[in-house]
Write a protein that holds these residues in place. Structure first.
Motif, PDB file in Angstrom:
ATOM      1  N   HIS A   2      45.761  53.131  31.458  1.00 28.51           N
ATOM      2  CA  HIS A   2      45.718  54.462  32.064  1.00 28.51           C
ATOM      3  C   HIS A   2      44.335  55.078  31.895  1.00 28.51           C
ATOM      4  O   HIS A   2      43.614  54.775  30.964  1.00 28.51           O
ATOM      5  CB  HIS A   2      46.767  55.371  31.423  1.00 28.51           C
ATOM      6  CG  HIS A   2      48.166  54.895  31.661  1.00 28.51           C
ATOM      7  ND1 HIS A   2      48.754  54.929  32.894  1.00 28.51           N
ATOM      8  CD2 HIS A   2      49.072  54.364  30.824  1.00 28.51           C
ATOM      9  CE1 HIS A   2      49.970  54.442  32.816  1.00 28.51           C
ATOM     10  NE2 HIS A   2      50.194  54.069  31.555  1.00 28.51           N
ATOM     11  N   ARG A   3      44.003  55.974  32.815  1.00 26.52           N
ATOM     12  CA  ARG A   3      42.728  56.677  32.724  1.00 26.52           C
ATOM     13  C   ARG A   3      42.691  57.573  31.498  1.00 26.52           C
ATOM     14  O   ARG A   3      43.684  58.167  31.130  1.00 26.52           O
ATOM     15  CB  ARG A   3      42.510  57.558  33.946  1.00 26.52           C
ATOM     16  CG  ARG A   3      42.239  56.802  35.194  1.00 26.52           C
ATOM     17  CD  ARG A   3      41.676  57.732  36.258  1.00 26.52           C
ATOM     18  NE  ARG A   3      41.566  57.062  37.514  1.00 26.52           N
ATOM     19  CZ  ARG A   3      40.562  56.262  37.844  1.00 26.52           C
ATOM     20  NH1 ARG A   3      39.601  56.043  36.996  1.00 26.52           N
ATOM     21  NH2 ARG A   3      40.514  55.682  39.017  1.00 26.52           N
ATOM     22  N   SER A   4      41.526  57.673  30.917  1.00 25.18           N
ATOM     23  CA  SER A   4      41.305  58.601  29.812  1.00 25.18           C
ATOM     24  C   SER A   4      40.792  59.912  30.408  1.00 25.18           C
ATOM     25  O   SER A   4      39.643  59.986  30.859  1.00 25.18           O
ATOM     26  CB  SER A   4      40.278  58.034  28.834  1.00 25.18           C
ATOM     27  OG  SER A   4      39.873  59.034  27.937  1.00 25.18           O
ATOM     28  N   TRP A   5      41.650  60.911  30.429  1.00 24.93           N
ATOM     29  CA  TRP A   5      41.252  62.180  31.035  1.00 24.93           C
ATOM     30  C   TRP A   5      40.169  62.865  30.213  1.00 24.93           C
ATOM     31  O   TRP A   5      39.403  63.680  30.737  1.00 24.93           O
ATOM     32  CB  TRP A   5      42.472  63.076  31.232  1.00 24.93           C
ATOM     33  CG  TRP A   5      43.369  62.492  32.283  1.00 24.93           C
ATOM     34  CD1 TRP A   5      44.549  61.856  32.093  1.00 24.93           C
ATOM     35  CD2 TRP A   5      43.109  62.431  33.694  1.00 24.93           C
ATOM     36  NE1 TRP A   5      45.049  61.400  33.294  1.00 24.93           N
ATOM     37  CE2 TRP A   5      44.192  61.750  34.291  1.00 24.93           C
ATOM     38  CE3 TRP A   5      42.074  62.883  34.510  1.00 24.93           C
ATOM     39  CZ2 TRP A   5      44.259  61.519  35.656  1.00 24.93           C
ATOM     40  CZ3 TRP A   5      42.150  62.647  35.873  1.00 24.93           C
ATOM     41  CH2 TRP A   5      43.235  61.971  36.430  1.00 24.93           C
ATOM     42  N   GLY A   6      40.062  62.536  28.937  1.00 20.67           N
ATOM     43  CA  GLY A   6      38.986  63.075  28.114  1.00 20.67           C
ATOM     44  C   GLY A   6      37.621  62.617  28.607  1.00 20.67           C
ATOM     45  O   GLY A   6      36.669  63.394  28.656  1.00 20.67           O
ATOM     46  N   SER A  65      36.575  54.547  32.038  1.00 20.35           N
ATOM     47  CA  SER A  65      37.531  55.580  31.660  1.00 20.35           C
ATOM     48  C   SER A  65      38.913  54.989  31.399  1.00 20.35           C
ATOM     49  O   SER A  65      39.881  55.722  31.282  1.00 20.35           O
ATOM     50  CB  SER A  65      37.623  56.634  32.769  1.00 20.35           C
ATOM     51  OG  SER A  65      38.077  56.043  33.967  1.00 20.35           O
ATOM     52  N   ARG A  66      39.003  53.671  31.329  1.00 15.87           N
ATOM     53  CA  ARG A  66      40.269  53.004  31.054  1.00 15.87           C
ATOM     54  C   ARG A  66      40.069  51.851  30.087  1.00 15.87           C
ATOM     55  O   ARG A  66      38.988  51.318  29.974  1.00 15.87           O
ATOM     56  CB  ARG A  66      40.936  52.406  32.282  1.00 15.87           C
ATOM     57  CG  ARG A  66      40.515  52.825  33.570  1.00 15.87           C
ATOM     58  CD  ARG A  66      41.170  52.024  34.688  1.00 15.87           C
ATOM     59  NE  ARG A  66      41.364  52.907  35.810  1.00 15.87           N
ATOM     60  CZ  ARG A  66      42.483  53.019  36.459  1.00 15.87           C
ATOM     61  NH1 ARG A  66      43.497  52.272  36.165  1.00 15.87           N
ATOM     62  NH2 ARG A  66      42.612  53.862  37.437  1.00 15.87           N
ATOM     63  N   THR A  67      41.163  51.470  29.467  1.00 12.26           N
ATOM     64  CA  THR A  67      41.159  50.270  28.644  1.00 12.26           C
ATOM     65  C   THR A  67      41.373  49.074  29.560  1.00 12.26           C
ATOM     66  O   THR A  67      42.261  49.091  30.413  1.00 12.26           O
ATOM     67  CB  THR A  67      42.283  50.333  27.589  1.00 12.26           C
ATOM     68  OG1 THR A  67      42.072  51.487  26.783  1.00 12.26           O
ATOM     69  CG2 THR A  67      42.286  49.110  26.720  1.00 12.26           C
ATOM     70  N   LEU A  68      40.556  48.053  29.390  1.00 14.01           N
ATOM     71  CA  LEU A  68      40.635  46.847  30.207  1.00 14.01           C
ATOM     72  C   LEU A  68      41.037  45.684  29.309  1.00 14.01           C
ATOM     73  O   LEU A  68      40.538  45.558  28.191  1.00 14.01           O
ATOM     74  CB  LEU A  68      39.286  46.571  30.867  1.00 14.01           C
ATOM     75  CG  LEU A  68      38.745  47.723  31.725  1.00 14.01           C
ATOM     76  CD1 LEU A  68      37.277  47.514  32.024  1.00 14.01           C
ATOM     77  CD2 LEU A  68      39.536  47.846  32.999  1.00 14.01           C
ATOM     78  N   GLU A  69      41.920  44.832  29.808  1.00 16.71           N
ATOM     79  CA  GLU A  69      42.410  43.700  29.020  1.00 16.71           C
ATOM     80  C   GLU A  69      42.298  42.408  29.813  1.00 16.71           C
ATOM     81  O   GLU A  69      42.504  42.395  31.022  1.00 16.71           O
ATOM     82  CB  GLU A  69      43.874  43.902  28.623  1.00 16.71           C
ATOM     83  CG  GLU A  69      44.105  45.112  27.751  1.00 16.71           C
ATOM     84  CD  GLU A  69      45.576  45.343  27.452  1.00 16.71           C
ATOM     85  OE1 GLU A  69      45.846  46.034  26.464  1.00 16.71           O
ATOM     86  OE2 GLU A  69      46.447  44.824  28.198  1.00 16.71           O
ATOM     87  N   ILE A  70      41.986  41.338  29.109  1.00 12.98           N
ATOM     88  CA  ILE A  70      42.023  39.990  29.686  1.00 12.98           C
ATOM     89  C   ILE A  70      43.144  39.242  28.970  1.00 12.98           C
ATOM     90  O   ILE A  70      43.184  39.192  27.743  1.00 12.98           O
ATOM     91  CB  ILE A  70      40.683  39.252  29.502  1.00 12.98           C
ATOM     92  CG1 ILE A  70      39.561  40.005  30.212  1.00 12.98           C
ATOM     93  CG2 ILE A  70      40.798  37.816  30.033  1.00 12.98           C
ATOM     94  CD1 ILE A  70      38.182  39.402  30.001  1.00 12.98           C
ATOM     95  N   TRP A  71      44.058  38.693  29.764  1.00 15.58           N
ATOM     96  CA  TRP A  71      45.210  37.958  29.240  1.00 15.58           C
ATOM     97  C   TRP A  71      45.126  36.509  29.675  1.00 15.58           C
ATOM     98  O   TRP A  71      44.570  36.199  30.724  1.00 15.58           O
ATOM     99  CB  TRP A  71      46.512  38.561  29.773  1.00 15.58           C
ATOM    100  CG  TRP A  71      46.843  39.878  29.168  1.00 15.58           C
ATOM    101  CD1 TRP A  71      46.377  41.100  29.555  1.00 15.58           C
ATOM    102  CD2 TRP A  71      47.718  40.106  28.071  1.00 15.58           C
ATOM    103  NE1 TRP A  71      46.908  42.077  28.755  1.00 15.58           N
ATOM    104  CE2 TRP A  71      47.732  41.495  27.838  1.00 15.58           C
ATOM    105  CE3 TRP A  71      48.478  39.276  27.255  1.00 15.58           C
ATOM    106  CZ2 TRP A  71      48.495  42.062  26.819  1.00 15.58           C
ATOM    107  CZ3 TRP A  71      49.235  39.843  26.249  1.00 15.58           C
ATOM    108  CH2 TRP A  71      49.234  41.216  26.035  1.00 15.58           C
ATOM    109  N   GLY A  72      45.697  35.652  28.896  1.00 16.60           N
ATOM    110  CA  GLY A  72      45.766  34.239  29.236  1.00 16.60           C
ATOM    111  C   GLY A  72      47.161  33.699  28.970  1.00 16.60           C
ATOM    112  O   GLY A  72      47.850  34.151  28.054  1.00 16.60           O
TER     113      GLY A  72
END
Length: 152
Positions: A38-42, A111-118
């Motif tokens: 989700h976006r970080s509104w801060g 402004s968001r958390t990004l993840e790489i999954w495998g």
């Protein structure tokens, strides 16, 4: 062995991947994908505050010049308001460079958390989580390049 990406936390080569404290050989990675949180509104509010910090002195300066021209004031008062408005507008220029640099950094970090999954034989594993969009892009592209020969 080809090295695609390397930093203290991530190593991607033609033989394997080391991320999040775990090591995988390329053939072990059945599938790789990414997700966005989700976006970080801060962070977004911070960007807005930086933009206002740059624009506010310019607006105040323009308003002073406009009022000086529209109001029927003495020549000395009008001249003082016009010069003051121009000086306020000019005063923001040195500060604007610093603020714009901060704005650029906020976009680099995202402004968001990004993840790489495998996906491996035992299930899905989180390879990397970051809010640094620039690093995320570099790592994900390197991972795609490393996996490309294995796909073909």
């Amino acid at each position: 062995m080809t090295m695609y990406y390397r930093d203290p936390e991530v190593l991607i080569t033609s033989s394997g991947v080391w991320m999040n404290g775990r090591e995988f050989r390329l053939p072990e990675l059945i599938q790789v994908w990414h997700t966005k949180g989700h976006r970080s509104w801060g962070v977004i509010a911070w960007r807005g505050a930086l933009g206002l910090t740059i624009l506010l002195p310019l607006l105040v300066g323009a308003l002073a010049v406009l009022l000086a021209v529209l109001l029927d004031l003495s020549f000395g008062t009008t001249a003082a308001m016009v010069v003051g408005g121009i000086l306020i507008g000019i005063a923001v220029v040195p500060v604007a460079d610093l603020l714009l640099e901060r704005m650029d950094l906020s976009y680099d970090h995202g402004s968001r958390t990004l993840e790489i999954w495998g996906r491996v034989r035992d299930g899905d594993v989180l390879l990397m989580r970051t809010n640094n969009a620039q690093k995320f892009g570099r790592v994900y592209r390197a991972l795609e390049r490393a996996l490309e020969p294995a796909i073909h």
